[in-house]
Design an enzyme around this catalytic site. Structure first.
Site, PDB file in Angstrom:
ATOM      1  N   HIS A 115      61.857  26.804  59.265  1.00 20.30           N
ATOM      2  CA  HIS A 115      61.376  27.838  60.189  1.00 20.30           C
ATOM      3  C   HIS A 115      59.939  27.588  60.609  1.00 20.30           C
ATOM      4  O   HIS A 115      59.041  27.532  59.774  1.00 20.30           O
ATOM      5  CB  HIS A 115      61.472  29.212  59.522  1.00 20.30           C
ATOM      6  CG  HIS A 115      61.350  30.344  60.481  1.00 20.30           C
ATOM      7  ND1 HIS A 115      62.413  30.863  61.180  1.00 20.30           N
ATOM      8  CD2 HIS A 115      60.269  31.071  60.869  1.00 20.30           C
ATOM      9  CE1 HIS A 115      61.999  31.854  61.957  1.00 20.30           C
ATOM     10  NE2 HIS A 115      60.703  31.995  61.790  1.00 20.30           N
ATOM     11  N   ASP A 126      57.314  28.902  63.988  1.00 23.80           N
ATOM     12  CA  ASP A 126      57.211  29.783  65.155  1.00 23.80           C
ATOM     13  C   ASP A 126      56.299  29.249  66.252  1.00 23.80           C
ATOM     14  O   ASP A 126      55.793  30.032  67.063  1.00 23.80           O
ATOM     15  CB  ASP A 126      56.707  31.159  64.712  1.00 23.80           C
ATOM     16  CG  ASP A 126      57.822  32.016  64.115  1.00 23.80           C
ATOM     17  OD1 ASP A 126      58.751  32.362  64.864  1.00 23.80           O
ATOM     18  OD2 ASP A 126      57.760  32.328  62.917  1.00 23.80           O
ATOM     19  N   HIS A 149      66.150  40.754  62.340  1.00 19.32           N
ATOM     20  CA  HIS A 149      64.738  40.479  62.084  1.00 19.32           C
ATOM     21  C   HIS A 149      64.181  41.680  61.330  1.00 19.32           C
ATOM     22  O   HIS A 149      64.415  41.813  60.135  1.00 19.32           O
ATOM     23  CB  HIS A 149      63.960  40.178  63.362  1.00 19.32           C
ATOM     24  CG  HIS A 149      62.572  39.708  63.073  1.00 19.32           C
ATOM     25  ND1 HIS A 149      61.464  40.515  63.251  1.00 19.32           N
ATOM     26  CD2 HIS A 149      62.105  38.544  62.569  1.00 19.32           C
ATOM     27  CE1 HIS A 149      60.380  39.856  62.874  1.00 19.32           C
ATOM     28  NE2 HIS A 149      60.740  38.652  62.453  1.00 19.32           N
ATOM     29  N   HIS A 174      63.627  31.086  55.577  1.00 19.53           N
ATOM     30  CA  HIS A 174      62.229  31.253  55.162  1.00 19.53           C
ATOM     31  C   HIS A 174      62.101  32.484  54.267  1.00 19.53           C
ATOM     32  O   HIS A 174      61.621  33.524  54.667  1.00 19.53           O
ATOM     33  CB  HIS A 174      61.281  31.305  56.362  1.00 19.53           C
ATOM     34  CG  HIS A 174      61.568  32.377  57.384  1.00 19.53           C
ATOM     35  ND1 HIS A 174      62.787  32.530  57.975  1.00 19.53           N
ATOM     36  CD2 HIS A 174      60.777  33.339  57.918  1.00 19.53           C
ATOM     37  CE1 HIS A 174      62.738  33.534  58.839  1.00 19.53           C
ATOM     38  NE2 HIS A 174      61.539  34.049  58.815  1.00 19.53           N
ATOM     39  N   HIS A 176      65.574  38.058  56.158  1.00 23.62           N
ATOM     40  CA  HIS A 176      65.415  39.310  56.908  1.00 23.62           C
ATOM     41  C   HIS A 176      66.590  40.283  56.784  1.00 23.62           C
ATOM     42  O   HIS A 176      66.623  41.261  57.529  1.00 23.62           O
ATOM     43  CB  HIS A 176      65.147  39.040  58.399  1.00 23.62           C
ATOM     44  CG  HIS A 176      63.767  38.546  58.709  1.00 23.62           C
ATOM     45  ND1 HIS A 176      62.686  39.388  58.832  1.00 23.62           N
ATOM     46  CD2 HIS A 176      63.295  37.304  58.924  1.00 23.62           C
ATOM     47  CE1 HIS A 176      61.602  38.680  59.119  1.00 23.62           C
ATOM     48  NE2 HIS A 176      61.955  37.404  59.168  1.00 23.62           N
ATOM     49  N   GLU A 231      66.047  33.789  65.773  1.00 16.94           N
ATOM     50  CA  GLU A 231      65.591  34.674  64.690  1.00 16.94           C
ATOM     51  C   GLU A 231      65.773  36.144  65.070  1.00 16.94           C
ATOM     52  O   GLU A 231      64.878  36.788  65.580  1.00 16.94           O
ATOM     53  CB  GLU A 231      64.114  34.408  64.355  1.00 16.94           C
ATOM     54  CG  GLU A 231      63.667  35.179  63.122  1.00 16.94           C
ATOM     55  CD  GLU A 231      62.203  34.984  62.799  1.00 16.94           C
ATOM     56  OE1 GLU A 231      61.814  35.284  61.654  1.00 16.94           O
ATOM     57  OE2 GLU A 231      61.438  34.537  63.674  1.00 16.94           O
ATOM     58  N   ASP A 256      57.374  28.757  57.564  1.00 18.96           N
ATOM     59  CA  ASP A 256      57.013  29.902  58.409  1.00 18.96           C
ATOM     60  C   ASP A 256      55.667  29.691  59.091  1.00 18.96           C
ATOM     61  O   ASP A 256      54.957  30.659  59.404  1.00 18.96           O
ATOM     62  CB  ASP A 256      57.008  31.207  57.603  1.00 18.96           C
ATOM     63  CG  ASP A 256      57.337  32.429  58.458  1.00 18.96           C
ATOM     64  OD1 ASP A 256      57.508  32.279  59.680  1.00 18.96           O
ATOM     65  OD2 ASP A 256      57.403  33.535  57.898  1.00 18.96           O
TER      66      ASP A 256
END
Length: 395
Positions: free
Chosen positions: A17, A19, A147, A214, A193, A120, A283
């Site tokens: 993961h 971003d 999420h 993650h 999540h 995600e 992450d």
């Protein structure tokens, strides 16, 4: 460190993961023409850091916030998918788009970073299996079921904190359809999540191994985003993987952390489920605070060296680096191939479960209140009035 770098040259580091695509939206409104990842240094991830960190493969996150749910989540998610494709096109010497286990190995042999996509948040599919299938066709290879908001078909992790109310007791009947369709497609199911109830339901019903892209170990840091020991044992039974999150909040449940603190999570997951269920899920570029020694993507070899100092064998380190994720992805592909004769699920979610002012009801056996857009009605009225005026004028 020499031994760590040697192992990373033999087995791809596959991170679950990152971003960076969201950073491209926030900072540049997805205008990649306005940034050069060879020189831009305002993020945890850029091309020099990727090279220094020996990043063999990356699941780039196609993430859009929960406040886009019921609005433009699907459009925004497609734009994030587009960003990953364009990153690969703009930097072909660094990135190779990947959508299979074989693609990862091919990219590694070419000394490029295999670039995969994970969506995600289940709100990104807007309760549509057709949208899910379309995302798979565009290369998406995992879906994080939620999420930080409930969807019309699944509860999110905040339910376990009691700050949100369970709406579905885990998964709704349509949520279970989503799991079956993910198996049929060959898309990884990501349980980062989600609340424990959803973890248990998916681990029970999925034909393929699952991932936590993650998440860290709850026993080490009692944050509800982390994975409890009883779930770790079920992940072992299912031959899945927990990819350790580096964010301080999930590592030490405090403001600060270091490399040793992250390694403690690796050690604990190995202790409970074995070295075959652990991986890396940094992450990066999705969290505000990272451990000392793991401040950006270039520093990941520090963690590999720490595992070796803790007497992890070469085989165990290689499994954690990428072997485990490759095994999970290959098994998911085998499940897909076994189900290849199964028809796509085209049974839609009941309209009552998704009815809202931003959704029309075309195809459902209910009146469509939004059948005529107000602007369309006004235009029609103006057109009719004009025709009447013209007719009267001619008379």
């Amino acid at each position: 460190m020499d031994r760590a770098l040697q192992l990373m040259s033999e087995t791809p580091l596959i991170d679950g993961h990152n971003d960076l695509p969201w950073q491209m939206r926030e900072r540049f409104n997805n205008q990649l023409s306005k940034v050069d990842l060879n020189t831009f240094n305002g993020t945890h991830t850029n091309i020099p850091k990727i090279k220094d960190g020996r990043l063999g493969a990356q699941f780039w996150s196609a993430y859009v916030p929960c406040d886009s749910q019921y609005k433009d989540a699907v459009r925004q998610t497609f734009e994030q998918i587009d960003v990953v494709h364009r990153m690969c096109q703009k930097y072909p010497e660094t990135f190779m788009f990947a959508s299979s286990s074989q693609d990862i190995l091919d990219a590694f042999r070419q000394k490029k970073t295999a670039s995969l996509i994970g969506v995600e948040g289940g709100h990104s599919i807007d309760s549509s299996l057709g949208t899910l299938r379309t995302m798979y066709q565009l290369g998406v290879r995992y879906l994080t079921l939620t999420h930080s908001c409930n969807t019309p078909w699944a509860d999110n992790w905040l339910v376990d904190t009691e700050s949100e109310t369970s709406q579905h007791n885990g998964l709704s009947p349509f949520g279970k359809q989503v799991i079956k369709e993910l198996n049929r497609l060959g898309m990884l199911i990501d349980l980062a999540h989600v609340p424990v109830k959803v973890m248990e339901q998916v681990l029970e019903m999925s034909q393929a191994p699952v991932i936590f892209s993650h998440s860290s170990a709850y026993e080490i840091c009692k944050h509800k985003r982390n994975v409890p020991d009883d779930i770790l044992r079920k992940v072992k039974e299912k031959q899945g993987i927990v990819m350790v999150n580096f964010a301080n909040d999930y590592v030490t449940c405090s403001y600060t952390a270091n490399v040793a603190d992250v390694a403690n999570h690796f050690d604990h997951i190995k202790k409970i489920g074995g070295a075959d269920i652990v991986g890396f899920g940094g992450d990066y570029d999705g969290v505000p605070r990272l451990p000392e020694g793991l401040e950006d993507v270039s520093k990941v070899p520090n963690l590999v060296a720490e595992l070796l100092r803790r007497n992890w064998s070469d085989a165990e380190v290689k499994a954690a680096l990428g072997g485990n994720l490759l095994r999970v992805l290959k098994e998911t592909e085998r499940v897909r191939d076994r189900l290849i004769g199964t028809d796509p699920d085209d049974d839609p979610i009941p309209y009552a479960q998704v009815e809202n002012p931003c959704r029309t009801s075309y195809g459902y056996d209910v009146p469509n209140q939004a059948a005529l857009h107000p602007l369309t009605a006004a235009t029609l009225l103006l057109t009719v009035s004009s025709q009447v005026f013209i007719t009267l004028s001619h008379e």
